[in-house]
Scaffold this active site. Structure first.
Site, PDB file in Angstrom:
ATOM      1  N   ASP A 128       1.349  12.407  63.049  1.00  0.00           N
ATOM      2  CA  ASP A 128       1.801  13.779  63.298  1.00  0.00           C
ATOM      3  C   ASP A 128       0.669  14.726  62.929  1.00  0.00           C
ATOM      4  OD1 ASP A 128       3.288  16.095  63.669  1.00  0.00           O
ATOM      5  OD2 ASP A 128       4.613  15.768  61.943  1.00  0.00           O
ATOM      6  N   HIS A 129       0.660  15.879  63.555  1.00  0.00           N
ATOM      7  CA  HIS A 129      -0.219  16.947  63.092  1.00  0.00           C
ATOM      8  C   HIS A 129       0.208  17.376  61.682  1.00  0.00           C
ATOM      9  CE1 HIS A 129      -0.558  18.039  67.634  1.00  0.00           C
ATOM     10  NE2 HIS A 129      -1.474  17.141  67.291  1.00  0.00           N
ATOM     11  N   LEU A 160       5.578  18.818  62.623  1.00  0.00           N
ATOM     12  CA  LEU A 160       6.771  18.496  63.410  1.00  0.00           C
ATOM     13  C   LEU A 160       6.440  18.107  64.848  1.00  0.00           C
ATOM     14  CD1 LEU A 160       9.107  21.343  62.076  1.00  0.00           C
ATOM     15  CD2 LEU A 160       8.671  19.069  61.102  1.00  0.00           C
ATOM     16  N   HIS A 161       5.328  17.370  65.008  1.00  0.00           N
ATOM     17  CA  HIS A 161       4.939  16.827  66.306  1.00  0.00           C
ATOM     18  C   HIS A 161       4.760  15.310  66.211  1.00  0.00           C
ATOM     19  CE1 HIS A 161       2.923  20.993  67.191  1.00  0.00           C
ATOM     20  NE2 HIS A 161       4.224  21.009  67.424  1.00  0.00           N
ATOM     21  N   PRO A 162       5.731  14.569  65.685  1.00  0.00           N
ATOM     22  CA  PRO A 162       5.534  13.135  65.476  1.00  0.00           C
ATOM     23  C   PRO A 162       5.453  12.365  66.795  1.00  0.00           C
ATOM     24  CG  PRO A 162       7.826  13.712  65.093  1.00  0.00           C
ATOM     25  CD  PRO A 162       7.084  15.006  65.297  1.00  0.00           C
TER      26      PRO A 162
END
Length: 536
Positions: free
Chosen positions: A294-295, A472-474
């Site tokens: 993730d980021h 929150l970009h998994p």
């Protein structure tokens, strides 16, 4: 256990799942079942762009997952909001329309994922899109996904943009165009001041199609696999367990957490782990639930000298009344946006070939953001947030229990390399440089987080450990490829199992440089084409 039969079953109505179901059902030739564990998207705050904070920790529409304690983050738990509603996370996300860097997709191709280079995926981005700026070499019109510019922006947004230019970052009019690097204004999945989720885009006008069945509050619990072939899905409803048969294919689109969980519950995953939970092993697949990444971001926050931030809505009844009137009568004002107008894609090291940092410039600043909600600073404030786009850390998603309603075990292993830290430290330096520029001086009173005295590398690392969070970009838990632990092939077919595909952000071999909703929708569009071609 009732049973009905369909040509295709799509398990998960998120960004990709809605696109797949919408496309597969559009010619009327096939019967399609779309399963969604959550309710229909009738909650009013879903559709008001600034309603993002109302869905951030609402169990009615949000899975509200938590990670396990993160060792490099002082053992803090990373809250993971995920959409539990028609539209999935596209119904509760920040609505930024960003595709990533063209080189991201070329890298996928270089890793053996034929057909996923940028030239191959660009037509699917364009086909999905109805861009308010019009069609050109990089953008499309007439597609189901509305993409627009902000119809309202505070004066602070222009100041942020100009300050970044003054800091030496070139202006970029289109992050999804010829080049990604630079500072510019974000486009959004908002249409006429209303959120345009994947559900709104692909299902909004077609829910009465006779060949499309949309089952909400229908939680997929197991893929039925017989003789190495997916033949149906069992799912739990308020009335009990239902089994549906699939004549052609089952497509799993449960997202980065839901998709590996469903595969493991169905006997596809690391054999020892499945046996530990009493699950019969159908196929030993160590890659299922692996390669999670993730980021990661932190932020620098400033007290604002003028009452022009989103924080002023929280602290002033007058501001809230005015914003409500602006939205009700003109579909404009703060409620018509999500508070993120400007961003910059930059490199933490000039030797890099492409950006590895995304500087988000927010017209608000928070004290905390966790499963208890978004807590704003109690005064006018704004924030600049460096997001590390190319993290080294890799984690896992595993079962905590064989109970399909139990939350999965999530481990990120953030900040596992020196580079992960150094990129964020450089990002904080860039944020401070932007804030020092003349264009922002009329707005800046003082730096409140982490504070002007936090300057040494040791202090900045300690601050990142204490305040940094998942962006929150998994992605990556059912990754595509030809490696021994890849889960799906370039056609998104699960290795070793016939008539079963996975299509969502979990299949990404590596994370793209930018927000992940638009790429997930692209994946859904491309999957639908591949499924239709196979059914000919």
């Amino acid at each position: 256990m009732d049973e009905a039969s369909y040509d295709f079953i799509v398990a998960g109505a998120g960004s990709a799942g809605c696109a797949i179901a919408g496309r597969l059902s559009e010619d009327g030739r096939h019967r399609v079942l779309l399963l969604e564990a959550g309710p229909r998207d009738t909650y009013p705050w879903i559709h008001i762009p600034l309603g993002y904070h109302k869905t951030f920790n609402n169990p009615r529409v949000n899975w509200m997952f938590d990670s396990e304690p993160e060792p490099e983050l002082d053992n803090r738990i990373m809250y993971q909001p995920r959409g539990k509603v028609l539209g999935g996370t596209s119904s509760i996300n920040g609505m930024v329309y960003m595709r990533g860097n063209a080189a991201d997709y070329d890298e996928w191709r270089q890793r053996g994922c034929e057909g996923w280079d940028y030239d191959s995926v660009l037509p699917y981005f364009k086909r999905a899109e109805d861009n308010a700026r019009g069609a050109d070499a990089f953008h499309g019109t007439g597609g189901p996904l509305k993409v627009s510019d902000h119809r309202w922006q505070p004066t602070l947004a222009r100041a942020m943009h100009d300050a970044a230019v003054q800091a030496g970052i070139p202006a970029n009019p289109d992050f999804n165009g010829a080049g990604q690097e630079g500072v510019g204004y974000y486009q959004t999945t908002i249409n006429k001041a209303r959120r345009w989720s994947s559900a709104r885009a692909y299902l909004g006008g077609v829910r009465r199609r006779g060949n499309l069945t949309i089952a909400t509050r229908a939680h997929a619990t197991r893929i039925v696999i017989e003789n190495g072939r997916a033949v149906g899905v069992e799912y739990l409803t308020p009335a009990g367990v239902v089994r549906a048969g699939a004549r052609h294919e089952v497509i799993v689109s449960g997202g980065v957490y839901g998709s590996p969980q469903l595969l493991m519950l169905s006997g596809l995953g690391p054999a020892a782990h499945l046996r530990q939970h009493g699950i019969e092993v159908v196929r030993d697949m160590p890659g299922v639930g692996s390669h999670l990444h993730d980021h990661f971001n932190t932020y620098v926050a400033y007290r604002c000298a003028q009452p022009v931030t989103m924080n002023d809505l929280a602290i002033s009844l007058r501001h809230r009344v005015r914003a409500a009137a602006q939205y009700a009568f003109g579909r404009t004002g703060p409620l018509a946006s999500m508070g993120l107008f400007v961003g910059a894609l930059v490199r933490s090291d000039r030797r890099l070939e492409r950006p590895d940092l995304q500087i988000n410039m927010f017209a608000w600043a928070v004290k905390d953001r966790n499963r208890h909600g978004v807590v704003p600073q109690p005064f006018s404030a704004f924030g600049l947030s460096p997001v590390h786009l190319r993290p080294d850390g890799r984690g896992t998603v595993r079962l905590k229990s064989p109970d399909p309603l139990a939350a999965p075990e999530i481990r990120f292993n953030f900040l596992k390399s020196t580079y992960d830290f150094q990129a964020l430290i450089e990002g904080m330096r860039i944020c401070r440089e932007i804030a020092r520029q003349p264009a922002l001086q009329p707005f800046v009173v003082e730096e409140i987080l982490p504070g002007a005295t936090v300057t040494s590398e040791a202090d900045l690392k300690a601050d990142i450990r204490a305040r940094g969070v998942s962006n929150l970009h998994p992605v990556g838990t059912c990754r595509m490829g030809r490696e021994i632990d890849a889960v799906v092939d370039p056609q998104l077919r699960v290795h070793g199992i016939d008539n079963l595909r996975v299509a969502d952000a979990s299949i990404m071999p590596s994370i793209v440089a930018g927000n992940t909703n638009a790429p997930a929708i692209m994946i859904g569009e491309k999957c639908a084409d591949m499924v239709r071609a196979a059914a000919q």
